[in-house]
Scaffold this active site. Structure first.
Site, mmCIF file in Angstrom:
data_model
loop_
_atom_site.group_PDB
_atom_site.id
_atom_site.type_symbol
_atom_site.label_atom_id
_atom_site.label_comp_id
_atom_site.label_asym_id
_atom_site.label_seq_id
_atom_site.Cartn_x
_atom_site.Cartn_y
_atom_site.Cartn_z
ATOM 1 N N CYS A 57 -0.898 3.729 -3.810
ATOM 2 C CA CYS A 57 -1.304 3.573 -2.414
ATOM 3 C C CYS A 57 -0.944 4.779 -1.548
ATOM 4 O O CYS A 57 -1.462 4.928 -0.447
ATOM 5 C CB CYS A 57 -0.692 2.308 -1.816
ATOM 6 S SG CYS A 57 -1.007 0.822 -2.799
ATOM 7 N N HIS B 87 -0.621 2.441 5.783
ATOM 8 C CA HIS B 87 -1.193 1.739 4.630
ATOM 9 C C HIS B 87 -1.306 0.258 4.972
ATOM 10 O O HIS B 87 -0.378 -0.339 5.518
ATOM 11 C CB HIS B 87 -0.308 1.951 3.413
ATOM 12 C CG HIS B 87 -0.682 1.130 2.227
ATOM 13 N ND1 HIS B 87 -1.990 0.999 1.798
ATOM 14 C CD2 HIS B 87 0.062 0.384 1.369
ATOM 15 C CE1 HIS B 87 -2.032 0.221 0.740
ATOM 16 N NE2 HIS B 87 -0.801 -0.172 0.458
ATOM 17 N N ASN C 179 -5.520 -5.064 0.952
ATOM 18 C CA ASN C 179 -4.890 -3.845 0.454
ATOM 19 C C ASN C 179 -5.877 -3.136 -0.474
ATOM 20 O O ASN C 179 -6.240 -3.657 -1.516
ATOM 21 C CB ASN C 179 -3.610 -4.224 -0.296
ATOM 22 C CG ASN C 179 -2.855 -3.018 -0.829
ATOM 23 O OD1 ASN C 179 -3.388 -1.927 -0.940
ATOM 24 N ND2 ASN C 179 -1.591 -3.232 -1.171
#
Length: 328
Positions: free
Chosen positions: A115, A255, A285
């Site tokens: 990520c 994020h 996500n």
């Protein structure tokens, strides 16, 4: 040697059409909308079709970013794709994208930092341009996490979605562009978030398939603790390097993993929520694509203005983290 100022001159995003809502998940696993919304902030996520791969999503996002930047694919010197769901082990998704775009003179490679990948990619690409090695670079975060998600595991299937975000980097005016990067890793936490199967340690086999080793595994509580701590501290380190105070931040683009992690970062940075780009309720996500999708959407919505101080920050498997400060 004087370094060339480097900034983002174009952004783009693409998300697949199919929507998977919390209500849909209620029919698949033992969960409910209230539980998911309260603990994560996620309401829905996008899923790629059976025939879509990460390069397909990357291509769509890249075209938008190139158009916004006002350059052609033929002018690109470098293509960097951050992904944990490449089309295949090799060739790289970046090479597949290079061919499809027609970016004949561009070098191309993939980067794997989960990520945090997009920020790692920005740091790499900006250095090439700052040194004068290249003029224009395309950095893409592209993921098809639905392809590696176990939809019988209620702990992980509620979190992840698919999509791609892209940024074109190039020379900018003095005083604009990237001011700092803060990158880090703690490999001792690698076991907390991983896909064990498919590599040279555990090649694909009937046993690895039976044990579901080709799906995402996450030790949720431990990763959450790590994320709450590192998001704020990484952003603070990047600000310190840039010589910029918290009060000067115009927009935080974090994020998009969990609303509680984002809120913890806002508290540490002493920022109100209206100075933060939050879209995880729509997309979940999306790993390396989360930050560039959020950034592109912020630009679309007019939330980014010339001269604004933007802070990008993320964390991911590895364990890794990254933050960047730039003046738009």
């Amino acid at each position: 040697m004087k370094l060339i100022p480097v900034g983002i001159i174009g952004t783009g995003k693409y998300v697949p059409e199919r929507v998977l809502t919390n209500q849909d998940l209620e029919k698949m696993v033992d969960t409910n909308d209230e539980w998911i919304s309260t603990r994560t902030g996620i309401k829905e996520r996008r899923l790629a079709s059976e025939h879509e791969a990460s390069s397909d999503l990357a291509f769509q996002a890249a075209q938008v970013a190139l158009e916004q930047a006002g350059i052609t694919a033929e002018q690109l010197d470098l293509i960097l794709v951050a992904s944990i769901t490449p089309d295949m082990a090799f060739p790289s998704t970046a090479c597949i994208l290079q061919d499809r775009l027609g970016a004949k003179k561009a070098a191309a490679f993939d980067l794997s930092a989960a990520c945090s990948g997009f920020i790692y990619g920005l740091a790499n690409a900006s250095n090439f341009i700052a040194m004068g090695t290249y003029k224009y670079a395309l950095v893409v975060g592209a993921e098809c996490l639905s392809k590696i998600t176990d939809y019988t595991d209620r702990n992980t299937c509620i979190l992840f979605g698919d999509g791609a975000g892209a940024a074109v980097l190039g020379p900018v005016a003095e005083g604009r562009g990237f001011r700092s990067f803060e990158l880090g890793a703690d490999g001792s936490g690698g076991e907390l978030l991983k896909i064990a199967g498919g590599g040279s340690r555990c090649p694909a086999s009937p046993a690895s398939l039976e044990q579901k080793q080709h799906y995402i595994y996450m030790a949720g509580k431990e990763v959450f603790k790590f994320a709450v701590k590192i998001m704020g501290s990484a952003a603070e380190e990047a600000l310190n390097k840039a010589g910029i105070s918290k009060s000067e931040i115009d927009l935080l683009v974090p994020h998009q993993a969990n609303i509680r992690i984002i809120q913890a970062a806002l508290n540490r940075l002493e920022l109100p929520e209206d100075k933060c780009m939050i879209n995880l309720q729509k997309y979940g996500n999306v790993s390396a694509a989360s930050i560039p999708i959020a950034l592109a959407e912020a630009v679309e919505e007019g939330r980014v203005k010339e001269g604004d101080c933007i802070v990008l920050v993320g964390f991911g498997g590895g364990l890794t983290w990254g933050a960047s400060v730039l003046i738009w």
